[in-house]
Motif scaffolding. Structure first.
Motif, PDB file in Angstrom:
ATOM      1  N   ARG A 110       0.837  -1.194   0.000  1.00 31.63           N
ATOM      2  CA  ARG A 110       0.000   0.000   0.000  1.00 31.63           C
ATOM      3  C   ARG A 110       0.877   1.251   0.000  1.00 31.63           C
ATOM      4  N   GLU A 168      -4.884   1.674  -2.766  1.00 31.87           N
ATOM      5  CA  GLU A 168      -5.483   0.595  -1.988  1.00 31.87           C
ATOM      6  C   GLU A 168      -5.815  -0.593  -2.883  1.00 31.87           C
ATOM      7  N   LEU A 189      -2.917  -9.656  -2.822  1.00 39.64           N
ATOM      8  CA  LEU A 189      -3.613  -8.378  -2.888  1.00 39.64           C
ATOM      9  C   LEU A 189      -3.590  -7.889  -4.329  1.00 39.64           C
ATOM     10  N   THR A 228      -8.069  -3.919   5.024  1.00 39.57           N
ATOM     11  CA  THR A 228      -7.485  -4.989   4.226  1.00 39.57           C
ATOM     12  C   THR A 228      -7.225  -6.232   5.072  1.00 39.57           C
ATOM     13  N   ILE A 261     -12.870  -5.217  -1.988  1.00 35.66           N
ATOM     14  CA  ILE A 261     -12.782  -4.155  -0.998  1.00 35.66           C
ATOM     15  C   ILE A 261     -13.438  -2.914  -1.572  1.00 35.66           C
TER      16      ILE A 261
END
Length: 332
Positions: free
Chosen positions: A190, A196, A220, A315, A331
């Motif tokens: 991040r 994000e 991610l 997260t 998300i």
């Protein structure tokens, strides 16, 4: 608070504070440790004497009431981060709180809500690694295109601890690998992507006796690339971060617990050219304390805004949800 120093109080005699953070902040230019509290008055006096701290209190409430304290450092167990940080704000103190900010996003939002009522006070999550010159430069190199367009970031963080009495192994108070060290592996991409993630996938191996995650891995998906990580609390100790782009890669050894007495490096590779970028010894806890203190003294914003901590917590929650549901989690 005088014109040159922010006066700090320490909530508890936690090991990380006594052994690392307090001695480091005492070396700072703008930070002055004036008080420490413990629920054991004798322990507070003992630590205060050993670290040359002026005031020792037998309760956290006494410290928060002290007019000699402008800001508090909160290294309490995870489940006490939010409640005591809120009490500190209500007592008129700035707050530097250890990571992770809360037990989950809902918990962390309680602190953010209280902070919104005190616009003249600062709250920051203590991700100390971000303030080391090596990480500041790593982020600059990413933005400068030193490795081309970053495509993926790989992080690993592990240690071995199966002590059932250790707070890191107690699920009811925020124990487990993801909360303790996986939060770093989520913070890093991040920080480097400066955005994000859109979605995450996580898988966790639970200790059948302790009830905590002893090995967690995740993916991610960011708008600009991907990140993968593994954190573990019952593996041989290891830390590493690799940043891979279209034209090169960067490798950062001991990325989170950088040594304070030896130089650190970034290994930058482009094609067959390899460059070792060296940084003089630096204590990242000293840097963190001074950056926070100077921001308050100057009336500026602290280095890392509170919404960054909320995003990291969001997260973390998504990784847990993904494991529980066995699927990718978007998300919002």
């Amino acid at each position: 608070m005088d014109n040159n120093h922010l006066r700090w109080g320490i909530l508890s005699t936690a090991k990380i504070g006594v052994e690392k953070v307090i001695p480091a902040m005492q070396q700072g230019q703008y930070s002055k440790i004036t008080a420490i509290a413990s629920r054991d008055p004798e322990r507070a006096r003992e630590v205060a004497q050993s670290l040359n701290i002026k005031e020792a209190y037998g309760s956290y409430e006494e410290l928060l009431a002290s007019p000699e304290v402008d800001a508090i450092y909160n290294p309490l167990p995870n489940h006490l981060h939010v409640s005591w940080s809120i009490k500190a704000l209500q007592a008129g103190k700035h707050v530097l709180c250890e990571k992770p900010l809360g037990l989950n996003l809902e918990d962390a939002r309680k602190l953010a809500s209280e902070a919104s009522k005190h616009p003249d006070l600062n709250v920051m999550e203590a991700f100390m690694y971000r303030h080391h010159p090596r990480w500041v430069r790593a982020r600059e190199l990413v933005k400068e295109g030193a490795v081309g367009k970053v495509q993926t970031i790989r992080s690993f963080f592990s240690y071995y601890n199966d002590d059932p009495d250790n707070i890191r192994n107690k699920p009811g108070i925020g124990g487990g690998g993801l909360m303790d060290i996986g939060c770093y592996c989520i913070s890093v991409p991040r920080f480097l992507f400066d955005e994000e993630p859109d979605s995450v996938f996580g898988t966790m191996e639970m200790d059948p006796e302790l009830g905590i995650d002893r090995l967690t891995s995740g993916i991610l998906a960011f708008p600009g690339g991907t990140a993968t990580f593994t954190c573990a609390t019952q593996l041989a100790p290891h830390q590493s971060v690799r940043i891979l782009g279209t034209e090169g890669k960067m490798e950062i050894a001991m990325p989170f617990n950088a040594p304070v007495d030896t130089p650190t490096t970034i290994l930058l590779t482009r094609g067959d050219q390899q460059q070792e970028i060296r940084f003089e010894p630096c204590n990242q806890y000293t840097a963190q304390g001074d950056l926070f203190s100077k921001a308050v003294l100057d009336g500026d914003s602290v280095p890392t805004p509170l919404n960054d901590a909320l995003a990291n917590m969001k997260t973390i929650d998504a990784v847990v949800q993904s494991h529980n549901e066995g699927c990718w989690v978007d998300i919002d």
